[in-house]
Design an enzyme around this catalytic site. Sequence first.
Site, PDB file in Angstrom:
ATOM      1  N   SER A 162       0.860  -1.195   0.000  1.00 49.66           N
ATOM      2  CA  SER A 162       0.000   0.000   0.000  1.00 49.66           C
ATOM      3  C   SER A 162       0.890   1.236   0.000  1.00 49.66           C
ATOM      4  O   SER A 162       2.023   1.182   0.492  1.00 49.66           O
ATOM      5  CB  SER A 162      -0.862   0.017   1.272  1.00 49.66           C
ATOM      6  OG  SER A 162      -1.475   1.282   1.441  1.00 49.66           O
ATOM      7  N   TYR A 175      -1.580  -0.925  10.274  1.00 56.04           N
ATOM      8  CA  TYR A 175      -1.677  -1.281   8.856  1.00 56.04           C
ATOM      9  C   TYR A 175      -0.415  -0.854   8.101  1.00 56.04           C
ATOM     10  O   TYR A 175       0.206  -1.655   7.396  1.00 56.04           O
ATOM     11  CB  TYR A 175      -2.907  -0.589   8.262  1.00 56.04           C
ATOM     12  CG  TYR A 175      -3.115  -0.787   6.782  1.00 56.04           C
ATOM     13  CD1 TYR A 175      -3.687  -1.959   6.286  1.00 56.04           C
ATOM     14  CD2 TYR A 175      -2.765   0.212   5.862  1.00 56.04           C
ATOM     15  CE1 TYR A 175      -3.907  -2.127   4.918  1.00 56.04           C
ATOM     16  CE2 TYR A 175      -2.979   0.046   4.507  1.00 56.04           C
ATOM     17  CZ  TYR A 175      -3.556  -1.117   4.042  1.00 56.04           C
ATOM     18  OH  TYR A 175      -3.771  -1.286   2.691  1.00 56.04           O
TER      19      TYR A 175
HETATM   20  P1  NAD Z   1     -11.256  -6.010   0.542  1.00 54.72           P
HETATM   21  O1  NAD Z   1     -11.565  -5.721   1.959  1.00 54.72           O
HETATM   22  O2  NAD Z   1     -12.349  -6.020  -0.454  1.00 54.72           O
HETATM   23  O3  NAD Z   1     -10.438  -7.367   0.395  1.00 54.72           O
HETATM   24  C1  NAD Z   1      -9.632  -7.900   1.407  1.00 54.72           C
HETATM   25  C2  NAD Z   1      -9.759  -9.393   1.360  1.00 54.72           C
HETATM   26  O4  NAD Z   1      -8.960  -9.965   2.401  1.00 54.72           O
HETATM   27  C3  NAD Z   1     -11.192  -9.876   1.577  1.00 54.72           C
HETATM   28  O5  NAD Z   1     -11.528 -10.832   0.595  1.00 54.72           O
HETATM   29  C4  NAD Z   1     -11.134 -10.515   2.964  1.00 54.72           C
HETATM   30  O6  NAD Z   1     -12.035 -11.581   3.122  1.00 54.72           O
HETATM   31  C5  NAD Z   1      -9.693 -11.007   3.001  1.00 54.72           C
HETATM   32  N1  NAD Z   1      -9.261 -11.271   4.368  1.00 54.72           N
HETATM   33  C6  NAD Z   1      -9.068 -10.381   5.373  1.00 54.72           C
HETATM   34  N2  NAD Z   1      -8.728 -11.014   6.504  1.00 54.72           N
HETATM   35  C7  NAD Z   1      -8.695 -12.338   6.221  1.00 54.72           C
HETATM   36  C8  NAD Z   1      -8.410 -13.511   6.969  1.00 54.72           C
HETATM   37  N3  NAD Z   1      -8.090 -13.488   8.284  1.00 54.72           N
HETATM   38  N4  NAD Z   1      -8.468 -14.710   6.346  1.00 54.72           N
HETATM   39  C9  NAD Z   1      -8.816 -14.779   5.067  1.00 54.72           C
HETATM   40  N5  NAD Z   1      -9.094 -13.722   4.295  1.00 54.72           N
HETATM   41  C10 NAD Z   1      -9.035 -12.506   4.865  1.00 54.72           C
HETATM   42  O7  NAD Z   1     -10.182  -4.900   0.128  1.00 54.72           O
HETATM   43  P2  NAD Z   1      -9.284  -4.636  -1.168  1.00 54.72           P
HETATM   44  O8  NAD Z   1      -9.242  -3.169  -1.307  1.00 54.72           O
HETATM   45  O9  NAD Z   1      -9.672  -5.475  -2.319  1.00 54.72           O
HETATM   46  O10 NAD Z   1      -7.849  -5.064  -0.598  1.00 54.72           O
HETATM   47  C11 NAD Z   1      -6.973  -5.954  -1.245  1.00 54.72           C
HETATM   48  C12 NAD Z   1      -5.550  -5.593  -0.849  1.00 54.72           C
HETATM   49  O11 NAD Z   1      -5.225  -4.303  -1.366  1.00 54.72           O
HETATM   50  C13 NAD Z   1      -5.336  -5.524   0.661  1.00 54.72           C
HETATM   51  O12 NAD Z   1      -4.111  -6.124   1.005  1.00 54.72           O
HETATM   52  C14 NAD Z   1      -5.287  -4.038   0.927  1.00 54.72           C
HETATM   53  O13 NAD Z   1      -4.538  -3.714   2.075  1.00 54.72           O
HETATM   54  C15 NAD Z   1      -4.653  -3.526  -0.346  1.00 54.72           C
HETATM   55  N6  NAD Z   1      -4.911  -2.099  -0.578  1.00 54.72           N
HETATM   56  C16 NAD Z   1      -6.169  -1.638  -0.821  1.00 54.72           C
HETATM   57  C17 NAD Z   1      -6.367  -0.279  -0.998  1.00 54.72           C
HETATM   58  C18 NAD Z   1      -7.726   0.303  -1.268  1.00 54.72           C
HETATM   59  O14 NAD Z   1      -7.872   1.554  -1.330  1.00 54.72           O
HETATM   60  N7  NAD Z   1      -8.767  -0.492  -1.450  1.00 54.72           N
HETATM   61  C19 NAD Z   1      -5.284   0.620  -0.945  1.00 54.72           C
HETATM   62  C20 NAD Z   1      -4.017   0.103  -0.697  1.00 54.72           C
HETATM   63  C21 NAD Z   1      -3.835  -1.251  -0.527  1.00 54.72           C
END
Ligand code: NAD
Length: 251
Positions: free
Chosen positions: A143, A156
């Site tokens: 991130s 985080y």
């Molecule tokens: P999201 O919340 O839709 O997806 C996160 C996924 O992780 C979900 O499917 C959830 O079920 C899974 N997860 C969390 N804890 C878990 C556990 N204990 N066991 C199994 N599965 C688990 O969010 P997203 O935005 O699609 O995030 C995907 C990645 O991108 C993440 O690592 C997030 O940190 C990163 N990210 C997202 C953003 C944003 O703005 N959306 C920005 C920077 C980084």
Amino acid sequence: MIDLTDKVILITGGSRGIGRATAVMAARAGAKVAIHYGKRLDAAEEVRAEIEQAGGTALIVRADIASREEVFAMLDRVIDAFGRIDIVVNNAGIWKKDPIDNLSDDVLAETIDINLYGCYWVIKAAVPHMVRQKSGNIINIASTAGQRGEAFHSSYASTKGALISLTKSLAAELAPHNIRVNCVAPGWVLTDMSRDAIAEDSRGSIVDKIPLGRVGRPEELAGPILFLASDLSTFVTGEILNVNGGAVLCG
Ligand code: NAD
């Protein structure tokens, strides 16, 4: 151009958001896709249906990503089903808000367990297979928070910073085994994780800091992730790929 024909890819958190977009796009590029989910089987089944309706191959695998035992069992299931593992995308993660004086030990431990240990378990379970295959590809989703820090999200941000140094360390360590290790560092992307924060930002201060003038779509992350997963990037390892609309310009 991105051809993943017969490659086996495991995407953690593949049932929604960035993981889902990556799973669907990987299948379109010819990969056999293992869709990992934690809690929402119905959401994972939707992704599998979408892939299969388009003629692709998908497997659903469940694990609490924080559990070493469950993650190793998940890798066994992928190997049983597909016989190999070519690409892992460490995408599952959580993002919790807490000022440092309010940050509970439980939230801190949970964030480290999921965001950092979870990636370690997937990598430790996959690498022996990749070493045996003499090839492999690991992509960690960090991130911008891991690059520039993030106020009120230190748990985080610190795990995401750790993923960046984990990426660089393992890129050097695993290169002799023909295993590439790269990282994608997203900025704001509209998913379940960020939806409320983006909706609450009535003053537009999120978008104001993004030179491209908008937040990203999950598909706009899937493309760069699959570029790193593909043979278009065979000389790229240890890279931190910024996918943030220009918001944070660093490696
Ligand atoms: P999201 O919340 O839709 O997806 C996160 C996924 O992780 C979900 O499917 C959830 O079920 C899974 N997860 C969390 N804890 C878990 C556990 N204990 N066991 C199994 N599965 C688990 O969010 P997203 O935005 O699609 O995030 C995907 C990645 O991108 C993440 O690592 C997030 O940190 C990163 N990210 C997202 C953003 C944003 O703005 N959306 C920005 C920077 C980084």
